[in-house]
Scaffold this motif. Structure first.
Motif, PDB file in Angstrom:
ATOM      1  N   GLY A 153      34.958  19.425 -20.719  1.00 57.03           N
ATOM      2  CA  GLY A 153      34.625  19.482 -19.294  1.00 57.03           C
ATOM      3  C   GLY A 153      35.375  20.529 -18.495  1.00 57.03           C
ATOM      4  N   LEU A 154      36.422  21.120 -19.063  1.00 58.45           N
ATOM      5  CA  LEU A 154      37.163  22.150 -18.337  1.00 58.45           C
ATOM      6  C   LEU A 154      36.874  23.554 -18.870  1.00 58.45           C
ATOM      7  CD1 LEU A 154      40.680  20.512 -17.791  1.00 58.45           C
ATOM      8  CD2 LEU A 154      38.622  20.380 -16.373  1.00 58.45           C
ATOM      9  N   GLY A 155      35.987  23.663 -19.854  1.00 58.10           N
ATOM     10  CA  GLY A 155      35.591  24.976 -20.351  1.00 58.10           C
ATOM     11  C   GLY A 155      34.714  25.694 -19.342  1.00 58.10           C
ATOM     12  N   PHE A 156      34.326  26.919 -19.662  1.00 60.46           N
ATOM     13  CA  PHE A 156      33.555  27.753 -18.740  1.00 60.46           C
ATOM     14  C   PHE A 156      32.256  27.069 -18.321  1.00 60.46           C
ATOM     15  CE2 PHE A 156      30.443  31.459 -18.467  1.00 60.46           C
ATOM     16  CZ  PHE A 156      30.745  31.750 -17.143  1.00 60.46           C
ATOM     17  N   ILE A 157      31.488  26.574 -19.288  1.00 60.26           N
ATOM     18  CA  ILE A 157      30.221  25.921 -18.949  1.00 60.26           C
ATOM     19  C   ILE A 157      30.468  24.494 -18.463  1.00 60.26           C
ATOM     20  CG2 ILE A 157      28.029  25.096 -19.894  1.00 60.26           C
ATOM     21  CD1 ILE A 157      28.007  27.559 -21.713  1.00 60.26           C
ATOM     22  N   VAL A 192      26.137  33.937 -21.913  1.00 55.24           N
ATOM     23  CA  VAL A 192      26.238  33.271 -20.609  1.00 55.24           C
ATOM     24  C   VAL A 192      27.245  34.034 -19.749  1.00 55.24           C
ATOM     25  CG1 VAL A 192      26.763  31.116 -19.416  1.00 55.24           C
ATOM     26  CG2 VAL A 192      25.651  31.056 -21.660  1.00 55.24           C
ATOM     27  N   TYR A 193      26.847  34.332 -18.514  1.00 58.07           N
ATOM     28  CA  TYR A 193      27.715  35.084 -17.612  1.00 58.07           C
ATOM     29  C   TYR A 193      27.846  34.343 -16.285  1.00 58.07           C
ATOM     30  CZ  TYR A 193      23.548  36.519 -14.987  1.00 58.07           C
ATOM     31  OH  TYR A 193      22.410  36.510 -14.229  1.00 58.07           O
ATOM     32  N   GLY A 194      28.745  34.813 -15.444  1.00 56.71           N
ATOM     33  CA  GLY A 194      28.917  34.229 -14.125  1.00 56.71           C
ATOM     34  C   GLY A 194      30.379  34.246 -13.715  1.00 56.71           C
ATOM     35  N   GLU A 195      30.653  33.685 -12.552  1.00 54.45           N
ATOM     36  CA  GLU A 195      32.012  33.693 -12.015  1.00 54.45           C
ATOM     37  C   GLU A 195      33.002  33.064 -12.993  1.00 54.45           C
ATOM     38  OE1 GLU A 195      31.654  33.443  -7.240  1.00 54.45           O
ATOM     39  OE2 GLU A 195      30.988  31.656  -8.324  1.00 54.45           O
ATOM     40  N   TYR A 196      34.135  33.748 -13.163  1.00 52.71           N
ATOM     41  CA  TYR A 196      35.262  33.303 -14.000  1.00 52.71           C
ATOM     42  C   TYR A 196      34.962  33.371 -15.498  1.00 52.71           C
ATOM     43  CZ  TYR A 196      35.989  31.489  -9.329  1.00 52.71           C
ATOM     44  OH  TYR A 196      36.060  31.381  -7.967  1.00 52.71           O
ATOM     45  N   VAL A 217      20.405  42.041 -25.495  1.00 51.85           N
ATOM     46  CA  VAL A 217      21.573  41.173 -25.278  1.00 51.85           C
ATOM     47  C   VAL A 217      21.170  40.139 -24.217  1.00 51.85           C
ATOM     48  CG1 VAL A 217      23.444  42.718 -26.001  1.00 51.85           C
ATOM     49  CG2 VAL A 217      22.520  42.945 -23.697  1.00 51.85           C
ATOM     50  N   ASN A 218      20.242  39.271 -24.577  1.00 47.54           N
ATOM     51  CA  ASN A 218      19.678  38.316 -23.615  1.00 47.54           C
ATOM     52  C   ASN A 218      20.755  37.478 -22.923  1.00 47.54           C
ATOM     53  OD1 ASN A 218      16.357  37.353 -24.877  1.00 47.54           O
ATOM     54  ND2 ASN A 218      17.173  39.328 -24.236  1.00 47.54           N
ATOM     55  N   THR A 219      20.448  37.077 -21.699  1.00 48.28           N
ATOM     56  CA  THR A 219      21.464  36.502 -20.800  1.00 48.28           C
ATOM     57  C   THR A 219      20.993  35.211 -20.144  1.00 48.28           C
ATOM     58  OG1 THR A 219      20.596  38.039 -19.132  1.00 48.28           O
ATOM     59  CG2 THR A 219      22.655  38.660 -20.232  1.00 48.28           C
ATOM     60  N   LEU A 220      21.985  34.468 -19.613  1.00 48.72           N
ATOM     61  CA  LEU A 220      21.738  33.265 -18.812  1.00 48.72           C
ATOM     62  C   LEU A 220      22.921  33.082 -17.879  1.00 48.72           C
ATOM     63  CD1 LEU A 220      19.832  30.740 -18.460  1.00 48.72           C
ATOM     64  CD2 LEU A 220      21.439  29.529 -19.959  1.00 48.72           C
ATOM     65  N   HIS A 221      22.636  32.872 -16.601  1.00 50.88           N
ATOM     66  CA  HIS A 221      23.705  32.613 -15.637  1.00 50.88           C
ATOM     67  C   HIS A 221      24.302  31.239 -15.894  1.00 50.88           C
ATOM     68  CE1 HIS A 221      25.822  32.063 -11.825  1.00 50.88           C
ATOM     69  NE2 HIS A 221      25.668  33.358 -11.606  1.00 50.88           N
ATOM     70  N   VAL A 222      25.606  31.117 -15.717  1.00 51.54           N
ATOM     71  CA  VAL A 222      26.285  29.854 -16.045  1.00 51.54           C
ATOM     72  C   VAL A 222      25.782  28.701 -15.176  1.00 51.54           C
ATOM     73  CG1 VAL A 222      28.274  30.234 -14.491  1.00 51.54           C
ATOM     74  CG2 VAL A 222      28.535  28.817 -16.552  1.00 51.54           C
ATOM     75  N   LYS A 223      25.375  28.985 -13.942  1.00 55.25           N
ATOM     76  CA  LYS A 223      24.845  27.903 -13.098  1.00 55.25           C
ATOM     77  C   LYS A 223      23.500  27.416 -13.627  1.00 55.25           C
ATOM     78  CE  LYS A 223      27.349  28.980  -8.853  1.00 55.25           C
ATOM     79  NZ  LYS A 223      27.257  29.304  -7.409  1.00 55.25           N
ATOM     80  N   SER A 272      22.620  23.603 -14.981  1.00 62.03           N
ATOM     81  CA  SER A 272      21.464  22.810 -14.532  1.00 62.03           C
ATOM     82  C   SER A 272      20.542  22.475 -15.701  1.00 62.03           C
ATOM     83  CB  SER A 272      20.691  23.551 -13.435  1.00 62.03           C
ATOM     84  OG  SER A 272      19.993  24.669 -13.950  1.00 62.03           O
ATOM     85  N   ALA A 273      20.429  23.390 -16.678  1.00 55.85           N
ATOM     86  CA  ALA A 273      19.585  23.130 -17.844  1.00 55.85           C
ATOM     87  C   ALA A 273      20.148  21.995 -18.688  1.00 55.85           C
ATOM     88  CB  ALA A 273      19.448  24.402 -18.678  1.00 55.85           C
ATOM     89  N   LEU A 274      21.475  21.953 -18.857  1.00 58.46           N
ATOM     90  CA  LEU A 274      22.091  20.888 -19.647  1.00 58.46           C
ATOM     91  C   LEU A 274      21.843  19.519 -19.012  1.00 58.46           C
ATOM     92  CD1 LEU A 274      25.426  22.685 -20.550  1.00 58.46           C
ATOM     93  CD2 LEU A 274      23.821  21.745 -22.224  1.00 58.46           C
ATOM     94  N   PHE A 275      22.020  19.419 -17.701  1.00 56.65           N
ATOM     95  CA  PHE A 275      21.785  18.127 -17.038  1.00 56.65           C
ATOM     96  C   PHE A 275      20.299  17.763 -17.103  1.00 56.65           C
ATOM     97  CE2 PHE A 275      21.071  15.189 -13.563  1.00 56.65           C
ATOM     98  CZ  PHE A 275      22.120  14.304 -13.732  1.00 56.65           C
TER      99      PHE A 275
END
Length: 381
Positions: A13-17, A180-184, A216-222, A226-229
């Motif tokens: 739960g404290l990892g990037f995703i 996966v990219y995004g803040e932090y 180099v396909n991508t996905l924003h971390v947000k 939302s996809a996981l939930f």
């Protein structure tokens, strides 16, 4: 919180995703209870202030979920009820580790969790997995395409998936994610940004291996969060015979796995253009012929680049008087420097569950946002 909403257990739960998943649930008030489990203490996890409430100490349990003796305090709730969803964002994320590290920290973790989830009759178990499992091809890879793991990390993720399918009564599915990219972010894209900063400081052009059209396909971390939930909601209570379940999943030997990706079909050229725009840096490609020669001696090429860039980065950190360098840097991992297309088709997940990405493409704004997040944390020279 509304007691009618699900109780969610997030491993890693404290990892990037994982932290962004916790924030997504918190900001949208999606759960009656959230518990975050991680081996790392919050004080050592480089958490930004916006995660303070979502990842508060009241929600946190320090434990190793691969150890059976830790399972009671991970899973037991004070009201005696079970969690509704378990989402596993844990496991070894570093590359170039020995097989036994991935077996213990990723594969065994997943299997131990899967058995416990099934034993307790929990509604859904979702695994955060990787798209580095497909054989490279000219067209985007679909879930039923040939599986050829790129590296040890991916190999053990697949092994875990095979074992999870054998667990009776487990309502399981996995999301195979690209870069996966995004803040932090402290992974693939952090490396690219730090490398650009280094070459800017040296006054040199940045040359990337291989060609501009390498995928180099991508996905924003947000969107990953939302996809996981969303996947946990969709999977809860669903059986192989349920209406709306993809036909291929009705064969119990086929992994319940979805690709999740943005709509950009990101290539190296997109990344290069974004870096050029933000840093004012010329980014080029050394091409396939020279890359083929480099690939024959890739260890030496990578070692040479790392020696130069890490030294320059250390000097930048010192010159900028950064007292607590963050978990970012220009270190190149051989495992991710592949002349293979990271190209996946995410249409099955979208058509089956109704989920859509909000961040459709990686661009210069994506780079600016990441750099700003590093500056806020005092990591960026």
């Amino acid at each position: 919180m509304d007691a009618n909403k699900p109780a969610v257990l997030i491993i890693g739960g404290l990892g990037f995703i994982g932290r962004h998943l916790a924030l997504h649930i918190h900001e949208n008030n999606l759960a009656s209870e959230v518990r975050l489990v991680d081996k790392v203490l919050p004080q050592l996890a480089w958490l930004a202030p916006e995660f303070d409430e979502a990842c508060s100490k009241e929600k946190f349990v320090q434990a190793d979920a691969s150890r059976e003796q830790h399972l009671p305090r991970i899973f037991d709730r004070s009201n005696g009820e079970q969690f509704d969803y378990v989402i596993n964002c844990g496991g070894e994320t570093r590359h170039s580790q020995p097989d036994d590290v991935y077996e213990a920290r990723s594969c065994n973790l997943s299997i131990t969790l899967g058995k416990e989830v099934a034993k307790r009759g929990i509604k859904s178990y979702v695994e955060c997995s990787t798209a580095h499992v497909y054989k490279s091809g000219s067209s985007p890879r679909k879930e039923h395409d040939k599986l050829v793991p790129w590296h040890k990390l991916a190999k053990w993720k697949l092994k875990a998936a095979e074992e999870l399918l054998k667990i009776d009564g487990l309502n399981y599915c996995a999301l195979r994610l690209p870069h996966v990219y995004g803040e932090y972010n402290s992974g693939y894209f952090a490396m690219a940004l730090c490398l650009a900063r280094v070459y800017l400081e040296m006054g040199q052009d940045l040359e990337l291996l291989y060609t501009k059209d390498l995928k180099v396909n991508t996905l924003h971390v947000k969107d990953a969060a939302s996809a996981l939930f969303h996947a946990a909601e969709w999977r809860a209570g669903r059986t192989a015979s349920s209406e709306g379940t993809p036909a291929m999943f009705k064969d119990s030997s086929v992994a319940w796995a979805f690709n999740v990706v943005d709509h950009n079909d990101t290539q190296q050229e997109h990344v290069a253009n974004a870096l050029s725009e933000v840093f004012g840096l010329k980014v080029s490609f050394i091409g396939s012929l020279v890359s083929q020669l480099a690939k024959m001696n890739l260890d030496d090429v990578v070692d040479d680049m790392n020696e130069v860039s890490l030294q320059e980065w250390a000097e930048l950190i010192e010159k900028s008087k950064i007292v607590r360098p963050g978990p970012i840097g220009p270190f190149l991992e051989r495992d991710v420097l592949k002349d293979q297309d990271m190209s996946i088709d995410g249409s099955l997940f979208e058509s089956t569950t109704g989920w859509k990405p909000k961040y459709e493409r990686f661009n210069a704004d994506s780079v600016r946002t990441m750099v700003e997040s590093y500056k806020r944390m005092g990591w960026w020279p």
